[in-house]
Design a protein around this motif. Structure first.
Motif, PDB file in Angstrom:
ATOM      1  N   ARG B  76       6.686   0.513  -0.193  1.00 20.45           N
ATOM      2  CA  ARG B  76       7.529   1.981  -0.187  1.00 20.45           C
ATOM      3  C   ARG B  76       8.510   1.722  -0.768  1.00 20.45           C
ATOM      4  NH1 ARG B  76      11.627   2.404   3.419  1.00 20.45           N
ATOM      5  NH2 ARG B  76      12.269   0.660   3.975  1.00 20.45           N
ATOM      6  N   GLY B  80       7.957   5.533  -2.676  1.00 21.16           N
ATOM      7  CA  GLY B  80       7.779   6.004  -1.072  1.00 21.16           C
ATOM      8  C   GLY B  80       8.768   6.557  -1.171  1.00 21.16           C
ATOM      9  N   SER B 163       6.918  -1.719  -6.841  1.00 22.64           N
ATOM     10  CA  SER B 163       7.233  -0.781  -6.280  1.00 22.64           C
ATOM     11  C   SER B 163       7.769   0.667  -6.741  1.00 22.64           C
ATOM     12  CB  SER B 163       7.739  -0.703  -4.547  1.00 22.64           C
ATOM     13  OG  SER B 163       8.323   0.720  -4.121  1.00 22.64           O
ATOM     14  N   GLN B 169       2.983   3.958  -3.237  1.00 22.35           N
ATOM     15  CA  GLN B 169       2.720   2.866  -2.421  1.00 22.35           C
ATOM     16  C   GLN B 169       1.823   2.023  -2.385  1.00 22.35           C
ATOM     17  OE1 GLN B 169       4.424   3.658   1.520  1.00 22.35           O
ATOM     18  NE2 GLN B 169       5.198   5.706   1.078  1.00 22.35           N
TER      19      GLN B 169
END
Lengths: 256, 249
Positions: B76, B80, B163, B169
């Motif tokens: 994340r 995210g 990421s 994610q």
């Protein structure tokens, strides 16, 4: 106004994306004490303009200076001087309002009693007193908007860049945000996008109209009404955004 | 430094405000618990044979934990934030890309170390149960933890980079798992690396072999430098990518 008071200076900015040109040679400026609305249909380049001014997006050509600092090369000085509120008001949903604002204040170098004072003032100013302990993820759109606005104000920025700050708010909430902006507009430079023309007329000394990434007009609401011989700003706006580009406003500065 | 610490505190607290720290914690406890069970079984079967740290830091369960925990902790970090749009607001504050990347890395690494904390109790638990733990020597245990920390740091930096590059994610976690798996699979499956690769790279690509050395109390400086260097390189690349996004949008 001299150059020192020119807090937002957008010069010949073009922004190309792989499949479109979002902005084409747009130039305008905003001085201290001035509130300017960015108007235009969806996809006209308002958000791109604000993102470039906030330093979140680089122009393909041209430059933006905030308080004299170039957004590309002097980005740290720019970040110290701006308060930026994107349209969707992205906030950390798991945090409490007061904790989020404290976190943001600390990133801006505020500490101790100064931070506590600014937190209190900004939460009062944005009507967040009763929501300070609430989890952001549980807030209504209106409170999220207020939290984002309070975040923008914490470090007393010279320049506020707001993307549709009253979108999705009820009339009462919109009015309170407008009151805050009117108050701040006396000593800051505010550039905000909106689709609400009465709001632009109510708050702004000037409006900048974009259509398909080009500058269609940059004038006062009264000036636009006179130029297009209309009774309201809305009528002038509709004429600007529906006429072919070359006859929209011959005086507007646009390179293309 | 103050901005970095502010960012680091937020990163760590974000784990506890979401379910991620708890999910990763429970998963890690289960898997390392299985590793502990393998250890107990080994002790019951042959109390004096083999080196126990090799079981603790070299079993398939250990590698399962090492491969799956970093993607869970890093997925994340940027993907995210990008999805929520919070990265754009975060980067409008007067902070540098280096501060953001390092805060996210150290936040995830702190959580990773925290996940290992319960395993410190394994030694006293074994001793308390009356098992013969004479072959459990503290030197190799310490170097085993050092090895786990080095490999973990490298995998976390890899996960952070994935990421940053991924838009979602889940795809970040998958990419992180796959790329870490490349470092582990040859050693675990006994596959020889292609001929002609430099020795240093072969050494680095043999994570299970390196961990066996650490667990035996051998701290090979090539492995230490390799993992530290790879971690720094991955973080450097992440910082440059973030900077490039600002400069080119």
């Amino acid at each position: 106004m001299d150059d020192a008071e020119r807090l937002i200076d957008v010069q010949q900015v073009t922004r190309r994306f792989p499949r479109c040109v979002a902005l084409a040679g747009v130039s305008f400026s905003v001085n201290r004490g001035e509130t300017v609305a960015l108007l235009g249909p969806n996809g006209s380049g308002k958000t791109t303009t604000l993102r470039i001014a906030a330093g979140g997006l680089a122009p393909s050509t041209g430059s933006v200076r905030i308080a004299g600092f170039d957004t590309l090369t002097q980005w740290m000085d720019v970040r110290r001087r701006i308060g930026y509120l994107p349209e969707q008001v992205p906030l950390y949903p798991e945090m409490r309002v007061v904790d989020y604002l404290r976190f943001r204040g600390k990133l801006h170098g505020l500490r101790g009693t100064r931070l506590a004072g600014r937190l209190r003032d900004c939460m009062d100013q944005c009507g967040l007193g009763d929501a300070s302990r609430r989890i952001i993820g549980t807030l209504s759109r209106g409170y999220r908007q207020r939290t984002g606005l309070a975040d923008c104000l914490l470090h007393r920025p010279d320049v506020l860049l707001l993307d549709e700050p009253t979108s999705g708010l009820d009339p009462g909430q919109s009015q309170s945000v407008r009151d805050v902006l009117r108050d701040l507009g006396r000593h800051c430079a505010i550039l905000f996008s909106t689709h609400i023309l009465t709001e632009a007329e109510d708050l702004c000394q000037r409006v900048v109209v974009l259509t398909a990434g080009r500058l269609a007009a940059a004038d006062s609401p009264e000036g636009l009404r006179e130029t297009y011989a209309t009774r309201t700003l809305e009528e002038a706006y509709l004429r600007l955004t529906t006429l072919p580009p070359l006859v929209r406003n011959p005086t507007a500065r646009s390179s293309e | 430094m103050k901005a970095f610490l502010t960012l680091l505190r937020r990163e760590i607290s974000a784990y506890f405000h979401t379910s991620m720290a708890y999910v990763a914690g429970i998963f890690f406890l289960l898997v390392t618990g299985m590793s502990f069970w393998v250890l107990i079984t080994q002790l019951a079967r042959d109390p004096a044979g083999g080196h126990l740290t090799g079981v603790l830091f070299g079993s398939d369960w250990f590698w399962l934990a090492m491969l799956l925990a970093p993607p869970l902790l890093t997925m994340r970090l940027f993907a995210g934030e990008n999805r929520q749009g919070t990265l754009e607001v975060l980067m409008s504050a007067p902070i540098t890309e280096t501060q953001v990347v390092l805060a996210k890395f150290f936040g995830a690494f702190f959580l990773f170390l925290l996940l290992w904390l319960p395993t410190v109790a394994y030694g006293p638990l074994l001793r308390g149960s009356g098992a013969d733990v004479s072959t459990l020597v503290w030197g190799p245990v310490a170097s085993g933890y050092l090895g786990a920390a080095l490999v973990g740091a490298c995998f976390i930096a890899l996960g952070l980079l994935c990421s940053l590059l991924a838009t979602h994610q889940i795809s970040a976690a998958m990419a992180s798992l796959a790329s870490a798996g490349i470092l582990v699979a040859p050693g675990l499956l006994g596959v020889q690396p292609p001929k002609g690769l430099p020795d240093g790279l072969v050494q680095f690509l043999s994570s299970p072999q390196n961990m066996q050395d650490f667990a035996a109390g051998v701290i090979d400086t090539r492995a230490v430098v390799g993992y530290l260097g790879a971690t720094l390189l991955l973080l450097f690349v992440a910082i440059r990518i973030l900077e490039a996004r600002r400069l080119r949008g």
